[in-house]
Design an enzyme around this catalytic site. Structure first.
Site, PDB file in Angstrom:
ATOM      1  N   HIS A   1       5.763 -34.736 -32.122  1.00 22.12           N
ATOM      2  CA  HIS A   1       6.644 -34.531 -33.272  1.00 22.12           C
ATOM      3  C   HIS A   1       7.725 -35.609 -33.243  1.00 22.12           C
ATOM      4  CE1 HIS A   1       9.188 -32.885 -36.264  1.00 22.12           C
ATOM      5  NE2 HIS A   1      10.118 -32.472 -35.431  1.00 22.12           N
TER       6      HIS A   1
ATOM      7  N   CYS B   1       9.137 -27.487 -37.718  1.00 22.44           N
ATOM      8  CA  CYS B   1       8.509 -28.718 -37.229  1.00 22.44           C
ATOM      9  C   CYS B   1       7.218 -28.470 -36.473  1.00 22.44           C
ATOM     10  CB  CYS B   1       9.487 -29.492 -36.360  1.00 22.44           C
ATOM     11  SG  CYS B   1      10.956 -29.959 -37.279  1.00 22.44           S
TER      12      CYS B   1
ATOM     13  N   ASN C   1      12.347 -37.837 -39.473  1.00 21.90           N
ATOM     14  CA  ASN C   1      11.747 -36.544 -39.126  1.00 21.90           C
ATOM     15  C   ASN C   1      11.296 -35.856 -40.420  1.00 21.90           C
ATOM     16  OD1 ASN C   1      11.208 -33.924 -38.376  1.00 21.90           O
ATOM     17  ND2 ASN C   1      13.107 -33.623 -37.236  1.00 21.90           N
TER      18      ASN C   1
END
Ligand code: UT7
Length: 329
Positions: free
Chosen positions: A256, A116, A286
């Protein structure tokens, strides 16, 4: 000699049309819309459904948007850095496949694996190529087809991930615009909490690893959550402090998009009002390496030249970091 900085001069994005809603997931695992929304902030995510399509097929339209906006000949691209943990194949690099598909025949490139935090790490790396004066046009793309590695029988992980791609073009600025500072960190001792158990050189694919569902993303959500809240907030606060800035000086936080609660904790720690925080987790989930550029893509029309922006991420590895930049257009 005038100092060269690396400025983002265009943004592109792509999310597949097919949506997987919380209500769809209710039919697949023991979960419900209320739980998912209250624990994560997610309502739906995009899924690349077509067989035979991979991450490069999402990265290409994102980059083509940039080429169109800038009226660029792909042959002008010097370098492509592709941040992903779901490459089209183990090798060659997805960056090479993207270059071929868009006709960037003069570009070199490679994939960067930092889960990520991949886009943040790739942005920093690409910026250094520009700052050195060696390259003039570097494409940084964050893309993940998480649906390829998500176990849709595991209710604790399948609810958070989605597919998507975002890309930026980096070009030199002699006005001090663009990337100003970054704090990047990694700690491999965190690998046990978020990883894929098989398919690498330690445990190659066998019939047993497939039967044991070891080719999917494995996550110990609570443990990752605790590290993420602290990691992302710590570096973001440290970045402000060492640049003598407060939340008031920052136009936007680009966090994020893993969990709304982690985003809120980071914004609070930076003393930022909620209106300054980019949040699109409700519609994309996500998307791993794509979350940050997809935020820039969604908010591009609201950004102004000179805006101070902080990007922050946390992910598998563990990897985490924050970058301060000045918007260039
Ligand atoms: O992006 C890369 C880094 N990743 C992250 O940053 C993700 C970090 N982690 C998280 O976002 C959260 O940990 C999750 C969203 C994955 C899970 O949320 P949580 O609040 O940490 O839930 P939990 O694992 O502590 O589970 C709480 C309860 C459990 O039931 P009991 O033991 O309290 O009865 C779980 O079994 O919720 C249950 N549960 C669910 N219930 C309904 C877990 N998943 C679900 C579900 N639907 N999908």
């Amino acid at each position: 000699m005038t100092k060269i900085t690396a400025a983002i001069t265009a943004v592109g994005g792509y999310v597949p049309e097919t949506k997987l809603t919380n209500f769809d997931l209710e039919k697949m695992v023991d979960t419900n819309d209320e739980w998912i929304r209250s624990r994560t902030g997610i309502s739906e995510r995009s899924i690349l459904k077509e067989p035979g399509k991979g991450s490069s097929d999402m990265a290409v339209p994102a980059i083509e948007e940039i080429l169109r906006k800038k009226n660029l000949d792909p042959k002008e691209i010097d370098c492509i850095i592709c941040a992903t943990v779901t490459p089209d194949m183990v090798f060659p690099a997805t960056a090479n496949i993207i270059a071929d598909k868009i006709g960037a025949t003069n570009a070199w490139g490679y994939d960067l694996s930092a889960a990520c935090s991949g886009f943040l790490f790739a942005l920093s790396t690409g910026a250094m190529y520009i700052e050195s004066g060696r390259y003039k046009k570097v494409l940084v793309v964050g893309v993940d087809k998480m649906s390829a590695i998500v176990d849709y029988t595991d209710r604790t992980t399948c609810i958070i991930f989605g597919d998507g791609a975002g890309a930026v073009l980096l070009e030199p600025s002699t006005d001090g615009l663009g990337i100003q500072d970054s704090i990047l960190r990694s700690d491999g001792s965190g690998r046990h909490y978020l990883h894929m158990k098989a398919g690498g050189s330690v445990k190659p694919a066998t019939a047993e690893t497939v039967a044991a569902r070891e080719h999917f993303a494995y996550q110990e959500g609570q443990a990752v959550f605790k590290f993420a809240v602290k990691g992302m907030a710590d570096v973001s606060a440290e970045l402000l402090e060492r640049n003598n800035l407060t939340g008031d000086d920052i136009a936007w936080l680009v966090p994020h998009q893993a969990n709304l609660r982690i985003i809120d904790a980071t914004a609070n720690r930076m003393g930022l009002a909620k209106e300054k925080v980019m949040i699109n987790i409700q519609k994309y989930g996500n998307t791993t390496a794509a979350t940050l550029p997809l935020c820039l893509w969604d908010w591009e029309n609201q950004l102004n030249k000179g805006d101070k922006i902080v990007l922050a991420a946390f992910g598998g590895g563990f990897t985490w970091g924050a970058t301060l930049l000045t918007w260039a257009y």
